[in-house]
Each structure stands twice: as structure tokens, then as C-alpha cells.
Motif scaffolding. Structure first.
Motif, PDB file in Angstrom:
ATOM      1  N   ASP A  76       0.835  -1.206   0.000  1.00 59.23           N
ATOM      2  CA  ASP A  76       0.000   0.000   0.000  1.00 59.23           C
ATOM      3  C   ASP A  76       0.870   1.256   0.000  1.00 59.23           C
ATOM      4  O   ASP A  76       0.591   2.224  -0.710  1.00 59.23           O
ATOM      5  N   LYS A  77       1.927   1.216   0.809  1.00 58.47           N
ATOM      6  CA  LYS A  77       2.839   2.366   0.889  1.00 58.47           C
ATOM      7  C   LYS A  77       3.564   2.575  -0.448  1.00 58.47           C
ATOM      8  O   LYS A  77       3.716   3.720  -0.908  1.00 58.47           O
ATOM      9  N   LEU A  78       4.001   1.482  -1.063  1.00 59.86           N
ATOM     10  CA  LEU A  78       4.697   1.568  -2.354  1.00 59.86           C
ATOM     11  C   LEU A  78       3.764   2.152  -3.416  1.00 59.86           C
ATOM     12  O   LEU A  78       4.181   3.009  -4.218  1.00 59.86           O
ATOM     13  N   LYS A  79       2.532   1.702  -3.413  1.00 62.83           N
ATOM     14  CA  LYS A  79       1.553   2.221  -4.372  1.00 62.83           C
ATOM     15  C   LYS A  79       1.337   3.721  -4.164  1.00 62.83           C
ATOM     16  O   LYS A  79       1.277   4.497  -5.129  1.00 62.83           O
ATOM     17  N   LEU A  80       1.252   4.127  -2.898  1.00 67.61           N
ATOM     18  CA  LEU A  80       1.052   5.548  -2.579  1.00 67.61           C
ATOM     19  C   LEU A  80       2.245   6.381  -3.026  1.00 67.61           C
ATOM     20  O   LEU A  80       2.088   7.464  -3.607  1.00 67.61           O
ATOM     21  N   ILE A  81       3.457   5.868  -2.768  1.00 64.70           N
ATOM     22  CA  ILE A  81       4.671   6.599  -3.151  1.00 64.70           C
ATOM     23  C   ILE A  81       4.751   6.749  -4.668  1.00 64.70           C
ATOM     24  O   ILE A  81       5.071   7.824  -5.186  1.00 64.70           O
ATOM     25  N   ASN A  82       4.463   5.659  -5.395  1.00 64.70           N
ATOM     26  CA  ASN A  82       4.493   5.727  -6.862  1.00 64.70           C
ATOM     27  C   ASN A  82       3.486   6.749  -7.391  1.00 64.70           C
ATOM     28  O   ASN A  82       3.773   7.463  -8.368  1.00 64.70           O
ATOM     29  N   THR A  83       2.336   6.809  -6.753  1.00 59.51           N
ATOM     30  CA  THR A  83       1.325   7.797  -7.160  1.00 59.51           C
ATOM     31  C   THR A  83       1.830   9.204  -6.910  1.00 59.51           C
ATOM     32  O   THR A  83       1.693  10.102  -7.759  1.00 59.51           O
ATOM     33  N   ASN A 241      11.464 -16.199   8.890  1.00 59.63           N
ATOM     34  CA  ASN A 241      12.260 -15.203   9.616  1.00 59.63           C
ATOM     35  C   ASN A 241      13.052 -14.336   8.644  1.00 59.63           C
ATOM     36  O   ASN A 241      13.173 -13.111   8.817  1.00 59.63           O
ATOM     37  N   LYS A 242      13.613 -14.971   7.606  1.00 60.58           N
ATOM     38  CA  LYS A 242      14.342 -14.217   6.586  1.00 60.58           C
ATOM     39  C   LYS A 242      13.401 -13.250   5.872  1.00 60.58           C
ATOM     40  O   LYS A 242      13.723 -12.075   5.674  1.00 60.58           O
ATOM     41  N   ILE A 243      12.239 -13.769   5.489  1.00 60.46           N
ATOM     42  CA  ILE A 243      11.278 -12.950   4.749  1.00 60.46           C
ATOM     43  C   ILE A 243      10.800 -11.777   5.596  1.00 60.46           C
ATOM     44  O   ILE A 243      10.681 -10.648   5.107  1.00 60.46           O
ATOM     45  N   MET A 244      10.547 -12.033   6.875  1.00 59.23           N
ATOM     46  CA  MET A 244      10.120 -10.953   7.761  1.00 59.23           C
ATOM     47  C   MET A 244      11.199  -9.873   7.835  1.00 59.23           C
ATOM     48  O   MET A 244      10.910  -8.669   7.805  1.00 59.23           O
ATOM     49  N   GLY A 245      12.451 -10.305   7.906  1.00 58.78           N
ATOM     50  CA  GLY A 245      13.563  -9.352   7.928  1.00 58.78           C
ATOM     51  C   GLY A 245      13.608  -8.522   6.654  1.00 58.78           C
ATOM     52  O   GLY A 245      13.812  -7.303   6.698  1.00 58.78           O
ATOM     53  N   TRP A 246      13.391  -9.174   5.516  1.00 60.77           N
ATOM     54  CA  TRP A 246      13.400  -8.448   4.235  1.00 60.77           C
ATOM     55  C   TRP A 246      12.209  -7.495   4.126  1.00 60.77           C
ATOM     56  O   TRP A 246      12.351  -6.402   3.578  1.00 60.77           O
ATOM     57  N   GLU A 247      11.048  -7.939   4.625  1.00 58.56           N
ATOM     58  CA  GLU A 247       9.873  -7.052   4.591  1.00 58.56           C
ATOM     59  C   GLU A 247      10.114  -5.814   5.469  1.00 58.56           C
ATOM     60  O   GLU A 247       9.689  -4.707   5.132  1.00 58.56           O
ATOM     61  N   ARG A 248      10.813  -6.004   6.583  1.00 58.27           N
ATOM     62  CA  ARG A 248      11.160  -4.849   7.426  1.00 58.27           C
ATOM     63  C   ARG A 248      12.138  -3.941   6.698  1.00 58.27           C
ATOM     64  O   ARG A 248      12.066  -2.709   6.826  1.00 58.27           O
ATOM     65  N   ASP A 249      13.068  -4.540   5.934  1.00 54.91           N
ATOM     66  CA  ASP A 249      13.988  -3.737   5.126  1.00 54.91           C
ATOM     67  C   ASP A 249      13.222  -2.954   4.057  1.00 54.91           C
ATOM     68  O   ASP A 249      13.569  -1.803   3.756  1.00 54.91           O
ATOM     69  N   VAL A 250      12.208  -3.602   3.493  1.00 53.55           N
ATOM     70  CA  VAL A 250      11.357  -2.925   2.510  1.00 53.55           C
ATOM     71  C   VAL A 250      10.679  -1.718   3.154  1.00 53.55           C
ATOM     72  O   VAL A 250      10.656  -0.617   2.587  1.00 53.55           O
ATOM     73  N   ALA A 251      10.141  -1.924   4.363  1.00 53.51           N
ATOM     74  CA  ALA A 251       9.459  -0.842   5.074  1.00 53.51           C
ATOM     75  C   ALA A 251      10.410   0.325   5.322  1.00 53.51           C
ATOM     76  O   ALA A 251      10.044   1.496   5.148  1.00 53.51           O
ATOM     77  N   GLN A 252      11.647   0.025   5.712  1.00 51.42           N
ATOM     78  CA  GLN A 252      12.642   1.063   5.968  1.00 51.42           C
ATOM     79  C   GLN A 252      13.006   1.803   4.680  1.00 51.42           C
ATOM     80  O   GLN A 252      13.139   3.037   4.662  1.00 51.42           O
ATOM     81  N   THR A 253      13.162   1.045   3.594  1.00 54.26           N
ATOM     82  CA  THR A 253      13.478   1.651   2.297  1.00 54.26           C
ATOM     83  C   THR A 253      12.359   2.567   1.838  1.00 54.26           C
ATOM     84  O   THR A 253      12.609   3.660   1.304  1.00 54.26           O
ATOM     85  N   LEU A 254      11.126   2.149   2.065  1.00 50.09           N
ATOM     86  CA  LEU A 254       9.974   2.967   1.685  1.00 50.09           C
ATOM     87  C   LEU A 254       9.930   4.261   2.500  1.00 50.09           C
ATOM     88  O   LEU A 254       9.581   5.327   1.966  1.00 50.09           O
ATOM     89  N   ARG A 255      10.300   4.155   3.765  1.00 52.67           N
ATOM     90  CA  ARG A 255      10.345   5.376   4.592  1.00 52.67           C
ATOM     91  C   ARG A 255      11.397   6.345   4.057  1.00 52.67           C
ATOM     92  O   ARG A 255      11.182   7.568   4.031  1.00 52.67           O
ATOM     93  N   SER A 256      12.525   5.801   3.628  1.00 50.50           N
ATOM     94  CA  SER A 256      13.591   6.649   3.074  1.00 50.50           C
ATOM     95  C   SER A 256      13.133   7.311   1.776  1.00 50.50           C
ATOM     96  O   SER A 256      13.407   8.495   1.539  1.00 50.50           O
ATOM     97  N   ALA A 257      12.447   6.538   0.942  1.00 50.98           N
ATOM     98  CA  ALA A 257      11.939   7.074  -0.324  1.00 50.98           C
ATOM     99  C   ALA A 257      10.878   8.150  -0.073  1.00 50.98           C
ATOM    100  O   ALA A 257      10.885   9.207  -0.717  1.00 50.98           O
ATOM    101  N   GLU A 258      10.006   7.885   0.874  1.00 54.30           N
ATOM    102  CA  GLU A 258       8.930   8.831   1.191  1.00 54.30           C
ATOM    103  C   GLU A 258       9.505  10.150   1.695  1.00 54.30           C
ATOM    104  O   GLU A 258       8.966  11.234   1.399  1.00 54.30           O
TER     105      GLU A 258
END
Length: 263
Positions: A76-83, A241-258
Motif C-alpha cells: 500500500d505504501k509503495l503504491k502511494l509513493i508511486n502515485t 524469519n528471513k522474509i520478515m527481515g526483508w519485509e522490514r527492510d522494505v518498510a525502511q526503504t519505503l520510509r527513506s523514499a517517502e
């Protein structure tokens, strides 16, 4: 001689029977004890494995839900940022583009008349009609100053629009460059999900064999298959556990982009 042979044969027969009795007396009960021991050991393993199985099953389900929730938030955040990237300076750009189009439209008749007079003057010269060529040149030259001013104004509006568009593209690029990291993380997540899909297939097959063994009362096979199920659940647990870590990295990257989006 014959009696001696018969006597020998009887002795051999008695000895063989005695040895067979001894073997039955020793190995028979021993086999039964070993079988019971293995069965009891299997039951004990099942008890331990089942506790681990329940714990892992519960933990994996919880982790799966947490991953799904975080992934939805990230998507949802990625979609919002792209918009928002597409809307960077959009109001300003639309205004400048409209102004450029209006100026172009405003002077279109003047420029068309100027071009038409030039075309007619050229045709007149081709016909050796110097009088008509002269008149067309006079009319055209009378418009030259207005035409030059019109062209300058049109160019100014277009240049302003293109410059603003270039600035907006540069702002968008900063955000898009950060979002490249999101795509890299998503590729890792997809690869790990593919592994988990295979492990889930293996787990499902082991589960089917496990249930069949339980139905047959085969504790040894039940323990073996339950062990396999637990092994697959552990693999899935580690992967999640790996995937959760990557999803958290995604969240952090999205915050940086935002944070790089214009306010």
C-alpha cells in the motif's frame, strides 16, 4: 556297521534339535523385547516431537500472518509513493503546459498567415510575377516583428515548461533510485517463497504418510514422518524469519523514499 551309522545319525539329530530349541529359547524372547523397546522409544519420540510440532505450527502461522500484514502495508505504501512520484510538480507542470498551448494557439493564425505569404511570394517568383512577389513580401515583412515576438513568447513558454519538467523528473529520479532497493528485496522474498512452496509440498506428503502410519498403529513410522514434518516446519520457520527481515527492510526503504518526496 549299519547300527553304528544309525546311532550316529540319531545323535546328530538330537544335537540339531537341541540347538534349535536353544536358539528359539534365546532369540525369540529377545526379539520380542527389542521390538517392544523400539516401539516404546518411538512413542517417547512422538511425545517430544508432537510438542515441537505444535509449537512450530503455531509459531509459523503467527509469523505468516505478521508477514502478510506487513507486506500489505508495504504494498500500500509503495503504491502511494508511486502515485505521489507521478504527481510531483503536476499542478505547476499542467499550468505551464496549458500556458504554452494557449500561446501557441493564440499566435497560430498570425504564424499561418506569415507562412502562407512566404509560400505565395515564392510561387510568384517562380512564375516570374515580380509584382505579386513584391506585394506578398511587403505584407509578410510588415508582420515580421509581430511574428518574431510571437515566436519568442512561444519559445519562452515551452522552455519554461520543459525546464520545470526536467526539474520534476530529477526529483522523481531521487525517489525511484531508492525504490530500486525495494525491487531487489522483493526478488529475494520471491525466491524464498518458492523454496517454502517446495518445503510445504514435502511437509504435506510427510503429513499424509504420518496419518496413514497413525491409522495403522505403526509408532516407528509415525515418529519418522513426524520428524520429517518437524524438519520441514523448521525450514519454513527459518525462511519466514528471513522474509520478515526483508519485509522490514522494505518498510525502511519505503520510509527513506517517502522522505525524499517534495512536501
Amino acid at each position: 556297521m549299519l547300527n553304528r551309522t544309525n546311532k550316529y545319525n540319531r545323535v546328530v539329530t538330537i544335537v540339531l534339535v537341541f540347538m534349535m530349541c536353544l536358539m528359539m529359547g534365546i532369540s525369540g524372547p529377545s526379539y520380542a523385547l527389542a521390538s517392544d523397546s523400539v516401539w516404546e522409544a518411538a512413542l517417547e519420540d512422538i511425545g517430544k516431537l508432537h510438542d515441537t510440532f505444535i509449537g512450530l505450527e503455531s509459531a509459523n502461522q503467527l509469523e505468516k500472518q505478521q508477514i502478510q500484514d506487513l507486506r500489505k502495508q508495504n504494498n500500500d505504501k509503495l503504491k502511494l509513493i508511486n502515485t505521489r512520484v507521478q504527481l510531483i510538480d503536476m499542478v505547476k507542470l499542467d499550468k505551464l503546459k496549458t500556458e504554452a498551448e494557449q500561446v501557441q494557439k493564440k499566435y497560430a493564425p498570425l504564424l499561418a498567415e506569415y507562412s502562407e505569404l512566404g509560400r505565395k511570394a515564392t510561387e510568384a517568383r517562380k512564375r516570374k510575377d515580380s509584382k505579386s512577389a513584391l506585394l506578398y513580401d511587403l505584407k509578410r515583412n510588415r508582420l515580421k516583428t509581430s511574428v518574431n515576438n510571437a515566436r519568442q513568447e512561444i519559445k519562452g513558454k515551452k522552455d519554461a515548461y520543459l525546464a520545470a519538467k526536467k526539474i520534476a523528473s530529477a526529483k522523481a529520479k531521487v525517489v525511484k533510485d531508492i525504490l530500486i532497493g525495494v525491487q531487489a528485496l522483493k526478488r529475494q522474498i520471491t525466491a524464498e517463497n518458492q523454496k517454502m512452496a517446495e518445503w510445504n509440498k514435502d511437509r504435506a506428503a510427510a503429513d499424509k504418510r504420518y496419518k496413514a502410519a497413525v491409522k495403522a498403529g505403526n509408532a516407528v513410522t509415525t515418529a519418522s514422518e513426524l520428524k520429517q514434518i518437524v524438519a520441514e516446519l523448521n525450514r519454513i520457520h527459518d525462511a519466514q524469519n528471513k522474509i520478515m527481515g526483508w519485509e522490514r527492510d522494505v518498510a525502511q526503504t519505503l520510509r527513506s523514499a517517502e522522505a525524499k518526496l517534495p512536501s
